[in-house]
Design an enzyme around this catalytic site. Structure first.
Site, mmCIF file in Angstrom:
data_model
loop_
_atom_site.group_PDB
_atom_site.id
_atom_site.type_symbol
_atom_site.label_atom_id
_atom_site.label_comp_id
_atom_site.label_asym_id
_atom_site.label_seq_id
_atom_site.Cartn_x
_atom_site.Cartn_y
_atom_site.Cartn_z
ATOM 1 N N GLU A 418 0.821 -1.212 0.000
ATOM 2 C CA GLU A 418 0.000 0.000 0.000
ATOM 3 C C GLU A 418 0.854 1.261 0.000
ATOM 4 O OE1 GLU A 418 -4.108 -1.557 2.037
ATOM 5 O OE2 GLU A 418 -2.438 -1.130 3.375
ATOM 6 N N GLU A 494 -4.266 -10.212 0.461
ATOM 7 C CA GLU A 494 -5.116 -10.069 1.644
ATOM 8 C C GLU A 494 -6.542 -10.381 1.222
ATOM 9 O OE1 GLU A 494 -4.802 -6.318 3.687
ATOM 10 O OE2 GLU A 494 -2.620 -6.257 3.479
#
Length: 978
Positions: A418, A494
């Site tokens: 991220e 994820e």
């Protein structure tokens, strides 16, 4: 200064004017030695962990005279190293997920900058010469002095750094000093969804080891190929005695017959590198990772990752985890059929990777990089695309790869997490590919996958995952990049956010992974709840330390509770990840081998027959080692009742990660239904007195109106109650008030549940509260007495015209039967939380609950995959699932019957059961476990249906199949004396 230089800065103490400049420098460090592998050497070493002298200052501008050897630190506190100072009474922790706790203004940091000064006095052994000071991890900026001489500084909190200590060591007493600043320009690279916990939190060592080794061990068709690189003082050779390899020189290659390393068969060979000044010991695993036609392969065979994301965490120690905790993590993963781990979002302690090598886990090793908070300012100034940060990002990638390059468990390097997109990703990727072409590269944040070898997403819904599996995903604008990406394997780095009650949808994801070869699996978020031990709250989350910016309980999102007790989510995941499947037929069971690399020879299979949850027979099964059809023994005979067959796959012998008898997988099949129970003749309710054979009591006739009733037939009206068989109803409202002599309240229709994290973060809770489902009103419209008692009521929240018409029909035949018909009134558009009844009774009468149904743990429509049919017992306290943030929990599904407090409740055919010592309102109002104080009532929920759980706290909501929509429904229950 270059981040790779081996020279130290000028000896002596820095002037104060340079402190702020260094904290806001883009340079990742100075005075550091070249990064090298974490190795086990026989070179002398001093463990410098232990109690250091410590002082915390609120700002960075503090004199650095403390680094002088003669400085008097007698007034300072003691602080253990490794540790985080704010877990030892110096300041407080803070949690954010995305937001930076400082202004987004790189490279600048606030004046308020907690700064920890450390001092450690140690004695140098006689005859010691030379050496390196190695810090495994310090957050976020650490400057180091030895005997008053500055060695340099470093950033990259979760990566090691070494300094040349030799020129400044003295015989006898030595003083090591360090200054650690919480905030620095490097902070902008470490926004990793975790507690902000500064300090020296990993090991500190003085070592005379200087060598670096890179072992390359590949595997193909039974043969292993071995070579190595050596950087050492003088020549050196490598030997693997078990393979007959002796004195292999650097740069040369040898092949041998070997057993491959896999997570299922973690075969390691002891290797010795003999150098001029030290001997190094490594464990070598032969394996090859490749990609062919969009499929991820290990040793030429498709690889399916059944993974979890793991932060380092301990409730008392934070990220200063012990070897024992690391080992416990790996053992728990193995015992729950996890075969892979992503080291979110930084390289772990090197001991963890040693354990993955030894016990067998596939690893994605992630660089210490995340800049998530820049997304809140439209990625302006993002370090990933700022050339001034290029050296720092490259430095982090180099130190990750160099430290961990010898681990066979590591199959993929990850550039970070991220961190948006930008030119610096190319810098990192290009270097990593050149240094280690044997491992693919991963990075999720760039959908173009321009710098990666695998296609990765987070929390993609099932439909999108299936489209990718079919190679039918939405195309990229660039045809070349699109074609390249379609040739890549796909993984969910994820998915299935394990926050609170949940996650739901696990089985549906796994079915897709197994159906489409392109799908390489995924990693559930995440391994453990990051609840910090707290004297008032038991476990703390964001905001509990007064942080002005925080993300509440979003840090409590793991498959383990903080004390490492498995949550129901982990128990479910074990079932979903099972490497053995069972398909039942007439007299046979088909055993399916789901392992990627091994057969079933290490397992034994047991068939167990139970009637009404009690074992009546047990047999060993002869299952082919490759799997296949197995004839079942004669399962007929025995007493009547609901008969179930359970087949268990167990370890046949002890394994390094579990003892013989450990259950790896199981399957269950219904053999016979229960015979219909004999019914007594229904006893009609009666009110006493003469009159027609049947009567009616309406709301308009209550209060002095004449009561029309038939002849007594087992029931009577007295004292405003209608009684029958030890049960009593209020004559006015028709509500049950006593059940076989036990005073009760209810049962009443209930549509509400204490919101789960997924309900709250996904928005359902807000819609339910706006509708008023948490404040239902009940209005009795009609009470009728004929062969039984019928109560017609309307259940509705204020401020809306929506409602539910509930018709309760009670009869008595030695036991009390309830048939509840439910009909929606109005246009219900949203799913509802639950559909069932709630009632309460004196809590002192009930300690233990026994039930026949799914268990032993909780189950909801899209969870409870690990629950099996059986007879179970638990105390009321044990029936609660101790989520750190209290919420709906503890529901037992498909219950045939339950006994508690002398009462037996049966479903016709089944119901859902929840038993608590607090009400739903009290549960919904609680914020921490200690908020739940047992009352004097036991609150029972007897449910027909529940809304699914989903994973909407981060990711997709409940799949449509698990939405509970308002509809006509009937709940049938029976109450008997136990």
């Amino acid at each position: 200064m270059s981040s790779t230089t081996g020279e130290t800065v000028t000896n002596g103490l820095d002037p104060l004017g340079s402190i702020e400049m260094d904290l806001e420098t883009f340079t990742p460090g100075s005075g550091r030695l070249e990064p090298r592998a974490a190795l086990r050497s026989d070179a002398p070493a001093l463990d410098l962990n232990g109690t250091w002298r410590f002082r915390l200052s609120p700002t960075a501008n503090v004199p650095d005279d403390f680094a002088r050897p003669g400085y008097d630190d007698s007034g300072w506190a003691g602080l253990p190293v490794p540790s985080h100072w704010n877990l030892h009474g110096h300041g407080a922790p803070a949690y954010t997920n995305v937001s930076y706790p400082i202004p987004v203004d790189p490279p600048h940091v606030p004046d308020d900058n907690p700064t920890g000064d450390y001092r450690r006095v140690f004695d140098l052994p006689e005859g010691w010469t030379g050496g390196r000071l190695r810090f495994e991890g310090a957050e976020s900026f650490a400057r180091v002095w030895l005997n008053g001489h500055e060695l340099g500084f470093s950033t990259g909190s979760r990566l090691p750094v070494e300094y040349d200590a030799g020129p400044h060591l003295r015989p006898g007493r030595n003083v090591l000093a360090a200054r650690v600043h919480q905030w620095s320009a490097a902070t902008y690279l470490e926004d990793q969804d975790m507690w902000w916990l500064p300090g020296i939190f990993r090991d500190v060592t003085l070592t005379r080891s200087t060598a670096d080794v890179f072992v390359r061990a590949s595997y193909h068709d039974g043969r292993g190929t071995l070579s190595f690189e050596l950087n050492a003082a003088g020549p050196g050779t490598l030997s693997v005695p078990e393979l007959g390899i002796d004195a292999l020189e650097p740069g040369t290659e040898v092949t041998a017959d070997v057993e491959p390393w896999t997570a299922e068969t973690p075969r390691l060979y002891d290797a010795v590198v003999t150098c001029q000044e030290e001997t190094l010991r490594l464990r070598v695993g032969f394996r090859t990772i490749s990609i062919e036609d969009g499929v991820l392969l290990a040793n030429g065979r498709p690889l399916l990752l059944k993974g979890v994301n793991r932060h380092e965490f301990h409730p008392e120690r934070g990220r200063a985890v012990t070897y024992e905790s690391m080992r416990e993590d790996v053992l728990l993963m193995k015992r729950h059929n996890v075969n892979a781990v992503r080291t979110s979002h930084y390289p772990p302690h090197p001991d963890f990777l040693d354990l993955c090598d030894e016990l067998g886990l596939w690893v994605i090793d992630e660089c210490d990089l995340e800049t998530h908070g820049f997304g809140q300012v439209a990625w302006r100034g993002n370090p990933t695309d700022d050339p001034r940060y290029a050296d720092a990002l490259l430095d982090r990638m180099r130190r990750t790869v160099e430290r961990d390059k010898n681990h066979p468990s590591i199959i993929i390097w990850s550039l970070g997490n991220e961190a948006g997109v930008g030119r610096n990703l190319a810098v990192m990727a290009d270097w990593a590919r050149e240094r280690d072409p044997s491992r693919p590269l991963h990075y999720e944040g760039d959908r173009s996958c321009a710098h990666t070898d695998v296609y990765s997403l987070m929390y993609a819904p099932h439909a999108e995952v299936e489209a990718i599996g079919r190679r039918e995903e939405e195309p990229l604008d660039d045809p070349g990049l699109d074609a390249r990406r379609r040739r890549m394997p796909f993984l969910l780095c994820e998915y299935a956010h394990a926050m609170g009650n949940g996650p739901g949808g696990l089985a549906e994801y796994q079915e897709l992974f197994e159906r489409y070869p392109r799908l390489a699996g995924g990693f559930v978020w995440e391994w453990i709840d990051h609840g910090l031990a707290h004297p008032e709250h038991k476990y703390a989350y964001g905001g509990d330390y007064g942080e002005p910016v925080h993300d509440s309980n979003f840090v409590v999102d793991g498959l383990l509770f903080p004390d490492r007790t498995p949550s129901p989510g982990l128990i479910d995941l074990k079932k979903v990840f099972e490497p053995v499947g069972f398909e039942f037929g007439d007299g046979v069971v088909q055993v399916v081998n789901g392992y990627d690399f091994t057969d079933l020879s290490h397992l034994r299979f047991v068939a167990i027959v139970q009637v009404e949850g009690e074992t009546v027979a047990e047999h060993r099964l002869d299952v082919p080692t490759a799997g296949g059809e197995c004839k079942l023994p004669d399962l007929d005979g025995g007493r009547g009742g609901e008969r179930w067959l359970t087949v268990r796959a167990e370890l046949a012998a002890d394994q390094p990660w579990a003892a013989a008898g450990h259950e790896v997988a199981w399957g269950q099949a219904l053999l016979t239904h229960a015979l219909p129970r004999d019914r007594d003749v229904t006893v009609p309710f009666a009110c006493g007195g003469g009159g027609p054979a049947a009567g009616e009591l309406t709301a308009g006739e209550l209060g002095g109106a004449e009561l029309v009733a038939g002849e007594p037939a087992g029931g009577e009206l007295a004292g405003g109650e209608l009684t029958v068989g030890g049960c009593a109803f209020d004559a006015v409202t028709g509500w049950l008030v006593r059940l076989f002599g036990v005073p009760v309240e209810g049962p009443r229709l209930d549509l509400w549940r204490a919101p789960t994290d997924n309900d709250r973060y996904g928005g359902l809770d807000g819609r339910w509260r706006a509708l008023g489902l948490h404040r239902l009103t009940h209005r009795v419209d009609e009470v009728t007495l004929d062969d039984g008692l019928t109560v017609r009521a309307r259940v509705a929240p204020a401020a809306t015209d929506l409602g539910m018409v509930a018709t309760y029909r009670w009869t008595f035949d030695g036991g009390l039967r309830l048939v509840l018909d439910i009909e929606p009134d109005g246009e219900w558009r949203d799913p509802i939380p639950r559909l069932g009844v709630t009632m309460s009774l004196p809590g002192a009468a009930v300690d233990e609950v026994t039930w026949f149904g799914l268990g032993p743990g909780e189950a909801y429509p899209d969870t409870g995959l690990a629950a099996r049919v059986g007879r179970w017992s638990a105390t009321v306290e044990q029936m609660q699932t101790p989520y750190v943030y209290p919420q709906e929990n503890g529901h037992r599904a498909e219950v045939r019957w339950a006994e508690l407090g002398g009462i037996r409740v049966s479903g016709e055919p089944t119901f859902g059961l929840t038993a608590r010592r607090w009400s739903t309102g009290e549960l919904a109002a609680a914020r921490h476990r200690p908020d739940l104080v047992p009352g004097d009532r036991l609150h029972l929920h007897l449910d027909l249906a529940h809304q699914g759980i989903g994973t909407a706290s981060c990711g997709p909501g409940t799949l449509p199949a698990y939405d509970l929509l308002a509809r006509r429904a009937t709940l049938r229950l029976r109450f008997d004396r136990a």
